[in-house]
Motif scaffolding. Structure first.
Motif, PDB file in Angstrom:
ATOM      1  N   PRO A 539     104.405  13.354  33.272  1.00  9.20           N
ATOM      2  CA  PRO A 539     105.316  14.048  33.072  1.00  9.20           C
ATOM      3  C   PRO A 539     104.903  13.394  31.224  1.00  9.20           C
ATOM      4  O   PRO A 539     105.666  13.476  30.426  1.00  9.20           O
ATOM      5  CB  PRO A 539     106.606  12.839  33.313  1.00  9.20           C
ATOM      6  CG  PRO A 539     105.814  11.882  34.305  1.00  9.20           C
ATOM      7  CD  PRO A 539     104.425  12.434  34.599  1.00  9.20           C
ATOM      8  N   GLU A 540     103.646  11.643  31.602  1.00 12.79           N
ATOM      9  CA  GLU A 540     103.950  11.417  30.023  1.00 12.79           C
ATOM     10  C   GLU A 540     102.538  12.056  29.522  1.00 12.79           C
ATOM     11  O   GLU A 540     101.933  11.415  28.061  1.00 12.79           O
ATOM     12  CB  GLU A 540     102.630  10.223  29.961  1.00 12.79           C
ATOM     13  CG  GLU A 540     101.218  10.586  30.756  1.00 12.79           C
ATOM     14  CD  GLU A 540     101.500  10.397  32.328  1.00 12.79           C
ATOM     15  OE1 GLU A 540     100.553  10.167  33.140  1.00 12.79           O
ATOM     16  OE2 GLU A 540     102.523   9.984  33.096  1.00 12.79           O
ATOM     17  N   ILE A 541     101.931  13.870  29.786  1.00 15.51           N
ATOM     18  CA  ILE A 541     101.219  14.392  28.773  1.00 15.51           C
ATOM     19  C   ILE A 541     102.475  14.442  27.492  1.00 15.51           C
ATOM     20  O   ILE A 541     103.014  15.108  27.938  1.00 15.51           O
ATOM     21  CB  ILE A 541     100.965  15.019  30.156  1.00 15.51           C
ATOM     22  CG1 ILE A 541     102.088  15.920  30.722  1.00 15.51           C
ATOM     23  CG2 ILE A 541      99.934  15.071  30.643  1.00 15.51           C
ATOM     24  CD1 ILE A 541     101.095  17.833  30.822  1.00 15.51           C
ATOM     25  N   PRO A 542     101.248  15.212  26.688  1.00 13.63           N
ATOM     26  CA  PRO A 542     101.642  15.958  25.591  1.00 13.63           C
ATOM     27  C   PRO A 542     102.773  17.399  26.042  1.00 13.63           C
ATOM     28  O   PRO A 542     102.488  18.463  27.082  1.00 13.63           O
ATOM     29  CB  PRO A 542     100.597  16.407  25.054  1.00 13.63           C
ATOM     30  CG  PRO A 542      99.541  15.797  24.771  1.00 13.63           C
ATOM     31  CD  PRO A 542      99.635  15.471  26.341  1.00 13.63           C
ATOM     32  N   ALA A 543     104.366  17.292  25.108  1.00 15.53           N
ATOM     33  CA  ALA A 543     104.915  18.351  25.688  1.00 15.53           C
ATOM     34  C   ALA A 543     104.613  19.835  24.974  1.00 15.53           C
ATOM     35  O   ALA A 543     104.415  20.137  23.675  1.00 15.53           O
ATOM     36  CB  ALA A 543     106.883  17.856  25.412  1.00 15.53           C
ATOM     37  N   PRO A 544     104.803  21.101  25.040  1.00 17.55           N
ATOM     38  CA  PRO A 544     104.801  21.858  24.397  1.00 17.55           C
ATOM     39  C   PRO A 544     105.086  21.801  23.323  1.00 17.55           C
ATOM     40  O   PRO A 544     106.910  21.547  23.205  1.00 17.55           O
ATOM     41  CB  PRO A 544     105.200  23.341  25.633  1.00 17.55           C
ATOM     42  CG  PRO A 544     106.026  22.879  26.056  1.00 17.55           C
ATOM     43  CD  PRO A 544     106.224  20.929  26.290  1.00 17.55           C
ATOM     44  N   GLY A 545     104.845  22.020  21.755  1.00 17.91           N
ATOM     45  CA  GLY A 545     104.963  21.944  20.730  1.00 17.91           C
ATOM     46  C   GLY A 545     105.718  22.805  20.168  1.00 17.91           C
ATOM     47  O   GLY A 545     106.207  22.965  19.047  1.00 17.91           O
ATOM     48  N   TRP A 546     105.838  24.622  20.458  1.00 15.79           N
ATOM     49  CA  TRP A 546     106.537  24.785  20.013  1.00 15.79           C
ATOM     50  C   TRP A 546     108.075  25.422  20.181  1.00 15.79           C
ATOM     51  O   TRP A 546     108.976  26.238  20.202  1.00 15.79           O
ATOM     52  CB  TRP A 546     105.710  26.785  19.851  1.00 15.79           C
ATOM     53  CG  TRP A 546     105.497  27.048  21.396  1.00 15.79           C
ATOM     54  CD1 TRP A 546     106.812  28.267  21.698  1.00 15.79           C
ATOM     55  CD2 TRP A 546     104.544  26.207  22.281  1.00 15.79           C
ATOM     56  NE1 TRP A 546     106.903  28.174  22.944  1.00 15.79           N
ATOM     57  CE2 TRP A 546     105.390  27.740  23.710  1.00 15.79           C
ATOM     58  CE3 TRP A 546     103.395  26.117  22.647  1.00 15.79           C
ATOM     59  CZ2 TRP A 546     104.255  27.037  24.585  1.00 15.79           C
ATOM     60  CZ3 TRP A 546     103.037  26.223  24.043  1.00 15.79           C
ATOM     61  CH2 TRP A 546     103.066  26.387  24.841  1.00 15.79           C
ATOM     62  N   THR A 547     108.770  24.574  21.309  1.00 18.08           N
ATOM     63  CA  THR A 547     109.833  24.667  21.085  1.00 18.08           C
ATOM     64  C   THR A 547     110.684  23.199  21.426  1.00 18.08           C
ATOM     65  O   THR A 547     110.400  22.166  21.467  1.00 18.08           O
ATOM     66  CB  THR A 547     110.649  25.847  22.930  1.00 18.08           C
ATOM     67  OG1 THR A 547     112.038  25.562  22.985  1.00 18.08           O
ATOM     68  CG2 THR A 547     109.337  24.810  23.713  1.00 18.08           C
ATOM     69  N   GLN A 548     112.341  23.580  21.341  1.00 16.24           N
ATOM     70  CA  GLN A 548     112.886  22.152  20.375  1.00 16.24           C
ATOM     71  C   GLN A 548     113.717  21.642  22.402  1.00 16.24           C
ATOM     72  O   GLN A 548     113.682  20.626  22.734  1.00 16.24           O
ATOM     73  CB  GLN A 548     113.745  22.478  19.563  1.00 16.24           C
ATOM     74  CG  GLN A 548     113.338  21.729  18.795  1.00 16.24           C
ATOM     75  CD  GLN A 548     112.238  21.372  17.894  1.00 16.24           C
ATOM     76  OE1 GLN A 548     112.323  20.080  17.936  1.00 16.24           O
ATOM     77  NE2 GLN A 548     110.889  21.882  18.082  1.00 16.24           N
ATOM     78  N   VAL A 549     113.630  22.831  22.900  1.00 19.43           N
ATOM     79  CA  VAL A 549     114.012  23.076  24.215  1.00 19.43           C
ATOM     80  C   VAL A 549     113.445  21.874  25.275  1.00 19.43           C
ATOM     81  O   VAL A 549     111.938  22.040  25.928  1.00 19.43           O
ATOM     82  CB  VAL A 549     114.489  24.073  24.934  1.00 19.43           C
ATOM     83  CG1 VAL A 549     114.846  23.963  26.204  1.00 19.43           C
ATOM     84  CG2 VAL A 549     115.291  24.982  23.853  1.00 19.43           C
TER      85      VAL A 549
END
Length: 879
Positions: A539-549
């Motif tokens: 879960p610590e990996i980068p989140a997708p940056g193209w959505t705020q959800v």
């Protein structure tokens, strides 16, 4: 005149001489039976009584006599004579040949239980005509058996033309008073057989080969021979010199394991009891010429109806029968032609034989027939003692030694350490017959076998692992999934190898709908799925940056569900540049990792579903995955891909630059027989009693098996452990060795083997052996070969079900047609009407193998043993 009129005439003629105590009845097979009580028989031998009757009715075909004096008959009830006499199973030519005319004959061979017989095992070598190498075959088989460490006694019963002493180079040592004829003649008079040791000659000093000669031909020999009457030895309460002789063999100072009898050719009086009474296994030699066909057919049927001296009232015992076709022309084409002709004849001769369960008694004729080509060295030699290159006769020797009870039985030998009993070992054995998905993790760890192919499949640089169903792909998957750095993307349902979800047919169907709605392809959705799956583990990996959800993050304390997955996929794909952004997201994840992680894909064959639409979606989805991996896989340094695929799916999918992925693939084929046997040995090795037994037998001072993983055992130890587990030989013949038998029976038409099939066979065999042991103990090995043979049915049905239901349901028309054809091999033209594409597929997946006919070279197809039984197909050569 009818048969009834003939019988009445015979009865009337005999009553004129002997009075009313005469009964004549028809034999159930052929000829008539005669029963007479008369004072005239007083003082007459059984032979003289029969001659008296035959003189009165010379044209009568009498096959059974019951000729008694009043004193002999006084203990009999009167109605015993007035009713038709009960047929006696006399080992004489008229009775034997008549019994062999039945349309169906139930047999019970020693090898039906694949059991052994107490020594000595007696084998009679016989031929209707001379010049077919009968005595030569016996002498060579004797040398081979003696060379294996067994003690062999040859007995020359060709009393009219003795020759074994010459073949074995001991003729000049035969004294006038020694041999079979003096022994039998003396027994007729005294009712006893004298000591045999003074009549037996040692043939070789370095091996246990001995000869009991017929005698020294001369005037006295001829006189004694003329008085022998084998047919009289089987009258009620008669002395039987032949049985006395065979029984006396066990009293020799050098007690034989095997007795080989050379019989007179033709319908000679002594040949009948040799074949139909004292012999455990008859070896019939013949030349496959039409002149020999009818006579050898009648002989074979008579042998099937015979009961040997081993028989008891509750357990009848039929002598085994084997055939030598000899000497056929040596050229390969002609030899093959004669071999096929011999098997065609023998198949018909044996077709009446039924085992105790009512099925065909002979499974495969190639195991009971040996074709021997003409060899000049054999033809011109006066002796067999100096002729080399006799490999053709090794099969003949195997037929006989396969019945010999071992001297060192399981749990009964004297060894360095006490051995566990067979019952202890058998009760403790457990084989992993379940699929890898259903195995407990501890069991999987204990049975997982590392080989060169498996190690290649486990290697991080191998992207695609290819194999047929049951070859161990899921076992490799579960082994990889144990690592802390493993990330399972797809897996078989029910395994605790995934954090919370794995896609199923409904998910894939919904994803396909989403793709079509957005005009995207499968290769573009896989990066999104990968990112979401990795986020469940890390879960610590980068989140997708193209959505705020929030993406890939379940509510506190909740599981990440399939509906969450579908929602997140739809959200991420809603961006117009989603495929490009997803690839960049994977690169960001890869850059953030400090250790290698393996992304695992299994169950792609079943996860998509099994309908025709599901299979098309599967092929598109797998092709998209492989395409995506081929594109961005080389760009990732920490994320490693491991995709486990069924071979047929790998072959079907269309992928750009597929050869590049092929170079980074491993195929699980199990093409090494010793590695295949190691599977069974490693699983059996978990049993402590089995380990004790094997180490007691096989350990050496400088090599302790318990200190070495099974993977690294030398082949000698693997095979010896296999022999302890499952015996060395089946029942004689070309596939006499059990390891060869298992290897050939569990192979598909492409020669591929599945570990699951072997584990299933061993599981079924253990269960069968436990039942067999209750009624018939077998001390040669833990599992008797019969248990292996009968377990093949269960394995065959399981293998066919996997092929038909799970892998290739589109082959249903081929399966139906094969059941209609009913035997294998068969002419290729019999598949006319079946789609060419389906035949090609059947060959590719190992259901069919193309073979050439021996005569006209026309194409034929063969169904492998792995599938044959489940298809209810007989095998050519099966009776």
């Amino acid at each position: 005149m009818t048969q009834s009129d003939d019988n009445n005439l015979v009865e009337h003629t005999l009553r004129e001489t002997f009075g009313d105590q005469v009964r004549v009845s028809a034999d159930p097979f052929i000829g008539i039976r005669v029963a007479v009580i008369s004072v005239e028989f007083s003082g007459m031998t059984p032979r003289a009584r029969r001659e008296r009757i035959q003189a009165l009715v010379p044209d009568a075909d009498i096959v059974r006599f019951e000729l008694l004096t009043p004193d002999e008959a006084r203990f009999m009830e009167q109605d015993e004579l007035s009713s038709p006499p009960v047929q006696a199973e006399l080992p004489l030519w008229p009775e034997a040949l008549a019994s062999g005319r039945a349309s169906e004959i139930t047999v019970r061979f020693p090898s039906e239980d694949y059991g052994t017989l107490p020594s000595p095992v007696v084998s009679t070598f016989y031929s209707l005509r001379g010049g077919v190498g009968r005595s030569t075959a016996l002498a060579h088989a004797a040398r081979i058996i003696a060379g294996q460490g067994l003690t062999v006694l040859c007995i020359d019963m060709d009393l009219e033309a003795p020759g074994l002493a010459s073949l074995l180079e001991v003729e000049d040592r035969v004294a006038e008073s020694m041999g079979v004829v003096p022994l039998l003649a003396a027994a007729e008079m005294s009712g006893e057989i004298g000591p045999l040791d003074e009549h037996v000659l040692r043939v070789t000093e370095d091996a246990g080969l001995f000869l009991l000669p017929a005698g020294c031909p001369g005037a006295e020999y001829a006189r004694l021979l003329s008085h022998l009457d084998p047919s009289a030895w089987y009258g009620e309460d008669e002395i039987n010199p032949l049985r006395l002789l065979v029984e006396a063999v066990s009293g020799l100072a050098e007690r034989p394991d095997v007795v080989l009898i050379d019989s007179r050719t033709g319908i000679s009086p002594l040949a009948a009891p040799l074949l139909f009474d004292v012999s455990d296994i008859n070896v019939v030699a013949f030349y496959p010429h039409p002149q020999a066909k009818a006579g050898t057919r009648a002989l074979t049927r008579a042998l099937l109806a015979a009961k040997s001296r081993r028989s008891t009232e509750k357990n009848p015992c039929t002598p085994e029968v084997r055939f030598i076709a000899s000497p056929v022309p040596a050229t390969p084409e002609v030899r093959e032609l004669y071999s096929e002709r011999a098997q065609e004849w023998i198949r018909e001769w044996l077709s009446v034989a039924r085992n105790s369960a009512g099925g065909p008694a002979f499974d495969a004729l190639e195991e009971v027939v040996q074709v021997i080509g003409y060899q000049e060295a054999l033809a011109v030699s006066d002796s067999v003692m100096r002729v080399q290159g006799t490999d053709d006769f090794t099969v003949v020797a195997d037929w006989i030694t396969g019945l010999v009870e071992p001297r060192d039985a399981i749990g009964e030998g004297e060894h360095e350490l006490p051995e566990p009993s067979k019952a202890e070992v058998l009760a403790s054995l457990h084989f992993a017959g379940e699929t890898a998905e259903k195995q407990e993790l501890e069991e999987l760890r204990g049975t997982f076998l590392s080989t060169a192919d498996v190690d290649r499949a486990l290697a991080l640089d191998t992207v695609v692992v290819i194999g047929r169903k049951g070859t161990g792909k899921t076992a490799v998957f579960r082994k990889l999934a144990e690592a802390e750095t493993a990330i399972v993307i797809t897996s078989p349902p029910g395994l605790n190898t995934h954090q919370s979800w794995t896609p199923d047919a409904d998910v894939y169907s919904a994803l396909e709908t989403e793709l079509h709605a957005r005009g995207l392809e499968w290769r573009q959705v896989w990066p999104v799925l990968l990112g979401l799956a990795i986020r469940q583990y890390l879960p610590e990996i980068p989140a997708p940056g193209w959505t705020q959800v929030p993406i890939g993050v379940p509510a506190a304390g909740a599981a990440y569900l399939k509906t969450d997955l579908l929602h997140d996929v739809a959200t991420l794909l809603s961006h117009s540049q989603a495929p490009l952004l997803a690839s960049q997201w994977l690169q960001e994840i890869d850059n953030s990792l400090e250790a290698d992680h393996v992304l695992l894909f299994d169950a792609l064959d079943t996860g998509f579903g099994n309908t025709e639409n599901d299979r098309k979606r599967r092929n598109d989805g797998v092709a998209g995955l492989l395409t995506a991996v081929g594109v961005f896989g080389p760009q990732l340094s920490r994320l490693k891909f491991k995709i486990l695929l069924r071979e047929d799916i790998w072959r079907e999918v269309k992928v750009p630059n597929k050869s590049h992925l092929g170079a980074r693939s491993a195929r699980l084929s199990w093409s090494n027989k010793m590695d295949y046997l190691r599977i069974a040995i490693k699983q059996a090795w978990r049993s402590e009693p089995f380990r004790k037994l094997v180490t007691s037998r096989l350990n050496k001072r400088d090599y302790r098996l318990e200190e070495t993983p099974v993977e690294y055992w030398p082949e000698e130890f693997v095979r010896n452990a296999w022999v302890i587990l499952a015996s060395e030989r089946v029942s004689g013949g070309r596939t006499a060795y059990t390891d060869n038998w298992v290897w050939s029976r569990l192979a598909d038409a492409n020669g591929d083997h599945a570990p699951r099939a072997l584990a299933q066979m061993m599981t079924a065999a253990v269960n069968l052996e436990q039942g067999f042991e209750e009624g018939n103990r077998y001390s040669r090995s833990i599992i008797r070969p019969r248990a292996l043979v009968e377990s093949l049915d269960e394995v065959s049905y399981s293998a066919l079900d996997a092929l038909q239901s799970d892998e290739f349901p589109e082959l249903d028309p081929v399966f139906r047609r094969l059941r209609e054809i009913g035997s294998t091999p068969f002419a290729a033209e019999q598949l006319d009407g079946t789609l060419i594409e389906l035949i090609r597929l059947a060959r590719e997946v190992g259901l069919l193998e193309a073979v050439s006919g021996p005569r006209d070279k026309t194409e034929r197809y063969r169904v492998p043993e792995l599938y044959r039984k489940a298809l209810s197909m007989t095998r050519k050569g099966q009776a």
